[in-house]
Design a protein around this motif. Structure first.
Motif, PDB file in Angstrom:
ATOM      1  N   PHE A   3       0.829  -1.206   0.000  1.00  0.00           N
ATOM      2  CA  PHE A   3       0.000   0.000   0.000  1.00  0.00           C
ATOM      3  C   PHE A   3       0.865   1.259   0.000  1.00  0.00           C
ATOM      4  O   PHE A   3       0.635   2.186  -0.786  1.00  0.00           O
ATOM      5  N   LEU A   4       1.859   1.303   0.877  1.00  0.00           N
ATOM      6  CA  LEU A   4       2.698   2.499   0.978  1.00  0.00           C
ATOM      7  C   LEU A   4       3.542   2.706  -0.277  1.00  0.00           C
ATOM      8  O   LEU A   4       3.763   3.845  -0.697  1.00  0.00           O
ATOM      9  N   ASP A  59       9.638   9.163   2.593  1.00  0.00           N
ATOM     10  CA  ASP A  59       8.613   9.973   1.934  1.00  0.00           C
ATOM     11  C   ASP A  59       9.272  11.301   1.594  1.00  0.00           C
ATOM     12  O   ASP A  59       9.412  12.170   2.454  1.00  0.00           O
ATOM     13  N   LYS A  72      -1.192   9.100   9.546  1.00  0.00           N
ATOM     14  CA  LYS A  72       0.095   9.780   9.349  1.00  0.00           C
ATOM     15  C   LYS A  72       0.438  10.589  10.594  1.00  0.00           C
ATOM     16  O   LYS A  72      -0.436  11.206  11.199  1.00  0.00           O
ATOM     17  N   LYS A 125       2.533   1.959  -3.249  1.00  0.00           N
ATOM     18  CA  LYS A 125       1.579   2.517  -4.218  1.00  0.00           C
ATOM     19  C   LYS A 125       1.307   3.997  -3.953  1.00  0.00           C
ATOM     20  O   LYS A 125       0.935   4.735  -4.856  1.00  0.00           O
ATOM     21  N   GLN A 126       1.495   4.417  -2.710  1.00  0.00           N
ATOM     22  CA  GLN A 126       1.297   5.823  -2.356  1.00  0.00           C
ATOM     23  C   GLN A 126       2.519   6.672  -2.706  1.00  0.00           C
ATOM     24  O   GLN A 126       2.526   7.878  -2.485  1.00  0.00           O
ATOM     25  N   ASP A 159       4.094   6.750  11.527  1.00  0.00           N
ATOM     26  CA  ASP A 159       2.777   6.438  10.980  1.00  0.00           C
ATOM     27  C   ASP A 159       2.317   5.088  11.513  1.00  0.00           C
ATOM     28  O   ASP A 159       3.119   4.296  12.013  1.00  0.00           O
ATOM     29  N   TRP A 194      -4.740   4.417   7.341  1.00  0.00           N
ATOM     30  CA  TRP A 194      -3.377   4.960   7.398  1.00  0.00           C
ATOM     31  C   TRP A 194      -3.410   6.210   8.261  1.00  0.00           C
ATOM     32  O   TRP A 194      -4.037   7.207   7.905  1.00  0.00           O
ATOM     33  N   SER A 244      -7.411  -3.731   1.450  1.00  0.00           N
ATOM     34  CA  SER A 244      -7.436  -2.270   1.340  1.00  0.00           C
ATOM     35  C   SER A 244      -8.724  -1.655   1.884  1.00  0.00           C
ATOM     36  O   SER A 244      -8.720  -0.508   2.319  1.00  0.00           O
TER      37      SER A 244
END
Length: 127
Positions: free
Chosen positions: A28-29, A54, A124, A31-32, A107, A122, A117
């Protein structure tokens, strides 16, 4: 016969729900747009499930899964003791990797009931 490199690069099959949740969180991360750095950093203080980058910020990720809410949901399982261990482990990781002057955040990826999903939250900069 398969080349050795394909064997070494193959992802391990998850052994339990914790492993499955970490793999799902990692995917998932990615894909972000976050860049994967490390998984399961262990030290005498504790463990960090996932470490990402990030942009210029190191992101230390705690992954939690709760199949049911008998003992609270995934967010409620983030106790102060666990958060302190993650913070201290992250400080050690930053020191060991000469990244003390880099920015960082903490996070959480939470899964309630199922590891997919639709059941992912999530948070942050959660602590």
């Amino acid at each position: 016969m398969r080349p050795v490199t394909s064997f070494l690069n193959r992802k391990k099959a998850p052994k339990n729900n914790g492993d499955k949740a970490e793999q799902a969180a990692e995917a998932f991360l990615r894909k972000q747009g976050l860049r994967f750095v490390e998984r399961n950093f262990f030290c005498r203080i504790g463990e960090i499930d996932l470490i990402f980058l990030d942009q210029n910020t190191y992101v230390f990720v705690e992954v939690r899964f709760r199949a049911n809410n008998t003992h609270g949901n995934a967010a409620e399982s983030l106790g102060q003791s666990k958060l302190k261990k993650v913070r201290n482990s992250a400080a050690l990781w930053l020191q060991k990797n000469n990244k003390v002057n880099n920015s960082s955040r903490f996070d959480a990826i939470l899964f309630d009931e199922k590891i997919d999903s639709q059941h992912l939250t999530w948070l942050k900069a959660v602590f």
